[in-house]
Scaffold this active site. Structure first.
Site, PDB file in Angstrom:
ATOM      1  N   LEU A 110       0.855  -1.187   0.000  1.00  0.00           N
ATOM      2  CA  LEU A 110       0.000   0.000   0.000  1.00  0.00           C
ATOM      3  C   LEU A 110       0.890   1.236   0.000  1.00  0.00           C
ATOM      4  O   LEU A 110       1.781   1.350   0.846  1.00  0.00           O
ATOM      5  CB  LEU A 110      -0.900   0.003   1.237  1.00  0.00           C
ATOM      6  CG  LEU A 110      -1.742   1.262   1.472  1.00  0.00           C
ATOM      7  CD1 LEU A 110      -2.760   1.450   0.349  1.00  0.00           C
ATOM      8  CD2 LEU A 110      -2.455   1.175   2.825  1.00  0.00           C
ATOM      9  N   ILE A 141       4.512  -1.053   3.200  1.00  0.00           N
ATOM     10  CA  ILE A 141       4.162   0.324   2.886  1.00  0.00           C
ATOM     11  C   ILE A 141       5.112   0.820   1.804  1.00  0.00           C
ATOM     12  O   ILE A 141       6.326   0.707   1.937  1.00  0.00           O
ATOM     13  CB  ILE A 141       4.258   1.221   4.143  1.00  0.00           C
ATOM     14  CG1 ILE A 141       3.372   0.669   5.269  1.00  0.00           C
ATOM     15  CG2 ILE A 141       3.871   2.654   3.785  1.00  0.00           C
ATOM     16  CD1 ILE A 141       1.902   0.563   4.934  1.00  0.00           C
ATOM     17  N   LYS A 142       4.551   1.361   0.724  1.00  0.00           N
ATOM     18  CA  LYS A 142       5.367   1.828  -0.396  1.00  0.00           C
ATOM     19  C   LYS A 142       5.763   3.280  -0.179  1.00  0.00           C
ATOM     20  O   LYS A 142       4.914   4.147   0.064  1.00  0.00           O
ATOM     21  CB  LYS A 142       4.600   1.695  -1.719  1.00  0.00           C
ATOM     22  CG  LYS A 142       4.371   0.258  -2.154  1.00  0.00           C
ATOM     23  CD  LYS A 142       3.592   0.175  -3.451  1.00  0.00           C
ATOM     24  CE  LYS A 142       4.460   0.469  -4.658  1.00  0.00           C
ATOM     25  NZ  LYS A 142       3.735   0.175  -5.931  1.00  0.00           N
ATOM     26  N   ILE A 143       7.055   3.528  -0.275  1.00  0.00           N
ATOM     27  CA  ILE A 143       7.612   4.872  -0.161  1.00  0.00           C
ATOM     28  C   ILE A 143       8.462   5.142  -1.398  1.00  0.00           C
ATOM     29  O   ILE A 143       9.341   4.337  -1.725  1.00  0.00           O
ATOM     30  CB  ILE A 143       8.472   5.016   1.110  1.00  0.00           C
ATOM     31  CG1 ILE A 143       7.603   4.847   2.360  1.00  0.00           C
ATOM     32  CG2 ILE A 143       9.183   6.368   1.133  1.00  0.00           C
ATOM     33  CD1 ILE A 143       8.393   4.922   3.665  1.00  0.00           C
TER      34      ILE A 143
END
Length: 364
Positions: A110, A141-143
């Site tokens: 996400l 978690i996508k960064i």
């Protein structure tokens, strides 16, 4: 389906993740079939994917109306919708996550808001919040791997969050991302905290490189290199991966249970109709890597793909390709900077469109 070509890719140490999510694919059983028949081992999402999912069907309409009764912030409302899907998919992949090697696969990603791509503190705050709200150990978690994102990545890893680093195009930035990952683990270990449960991937975007570079190659008389620069860059990145994650520094972390940050090949659908549909999958199959592909590429690989260990083939050719474009005056660092800037915009545009669509629906 022992002869399924997509499933055979895993025999060579590569995991196939699906670059798509919506409620229909989860509820209809299609995602479960992809797991069983094609050996799909994870899911990635992004703002463009959610924009298509939410505006392209009525599956979310009731939830939008219900949530709007108490949630007036459009962005927070969107994330409530997205988190519901991410939780459902993560639960579906939990058996894979708990497979023989716990945490080897089974992840669902996400992404933080693309509006935060150049905002370190905003990214950190949202990553922490999303991780807490999703509350699934097999979520990433996508960064974005922007310069501003590097400290956010390092800090999130230190906090024990699984991170999918997205929007990587160049070797230099990839190396900076591995440094952020390793530094985060070292800081966490120094505090006496466990590191064996943390996972990360570094998502290297491919076809977009060739879309930008190929017209320049024609101008420089290097037409024979069309469609080869992205693959050459990926093969070079993999060699750096092997060096970084076999160093003495890494071995100290591995002794404490740390997992290498795998390279993930993204944007692997062919944008040029002259190329084989499975070009970027065929050429980059190899151990300890991930390839995230859309449904149409999975379908194409079933029919015409070639499952084989190819990632370390033609390394001399890859090095020669990068040397030739440099000698021709093509600044690959400038190319990757442009791609990063364009990549941010390509995620912000559908994200804004999505929020506007939700707002319009609430007016009805």
């Amino acid at each position: 389906m022992e002869n399924n070509k997509v499933k055979q890719i895993h025999d060579y140490g590569q995991s196939i993740w699906l670059d798509f999510i919506d409620r229909e694919i989860i509820k209809s059983g299609t995602l479960q079939r992809l797991i069983e028949e094609d050996g799909v081992r994870g899911v990635t999402s992004n703002p463009a994917i959610f924009e298509k999912a939410i505006t392209g069907s009525s599956d979310y309409d009731e939830d939008i109306k219900r949530l709007s009764e108490t949630q007036k912030d459009l962005e927070l409302l969107f994330y409530q919708l997205a988190i519901a899907d991410i939780k459902s998919a993560a639960d579906l992949f939990k058996p894979l996550f708990n497979d023989t090697v716990k945490g080897a696969d089974g992840y669902v990603s996400l992404e933080v808001s693309p509006r935060l791509a150049l905002n370190t503190q905003g990214t950190i705050a949202q990553a922490l919040r999303l991780w807490k709200e999703v509350d699934r150990e097999n979520v990433m978690i996508k960064i974005p791997g922007t310069e501003e994102g590097l400290e956010a990545i390092r800090y999130a890893i230190e906090q024990g969050i699984n991170i999918n680093v997205t929007l990587l195009f160049g070797i230099d930035r990839y190396e900076a991302v591995t440094e952020a990952y390793i530094s985060g683990l070292e800081s966490r270990l120094h505090q006496g905290l466990p590191i064996a449960n943390i996972a990360s991937v570094a998502s290297f975007f491919l076809s977009r490189i060739d879309v930008l570079v190929d017209p320049i190659l024609d101008e420089k008389g290097l037409g024979d290199l069309k469609g080869e620069v992205a693959i050459a860059s990926a093969k070079t990145a993999y060699q750096r991966y092997k060096e970084i994650f076999s160093s003495d520094r890494w071995r100290r972390l591995a002794a404490a249970g740390a997992k290498p940050q795998r390279l993930l090949w993204a944007s692997t659908s062919s944008k040029n109709p002259a190329f084989k549909a499975t070009k970027y999958v065929d050429a980059l199959i190899g151990p300890d890597t991930v390839n995230t592909v859309p449904l149409e590429t999975i379908e194409a690989f079933r029919q015409e793909g070639t499952p084989a260990n190819t990632l370390e083939n033609d390394l001399d050719k890859a090095a020669d390709t990068l040397r030739r474009i440099k000698d021709a005056g093509i600044d690959i660092n400038q190319v990757t900077r442009q791609l990063e800037e364009e990549g941010i915009e390509k995620f912000i545009a559908p994200y804004n469109k999505l929020l506007n669509a939700i707002e319009e629906q609430l007016k009805c």
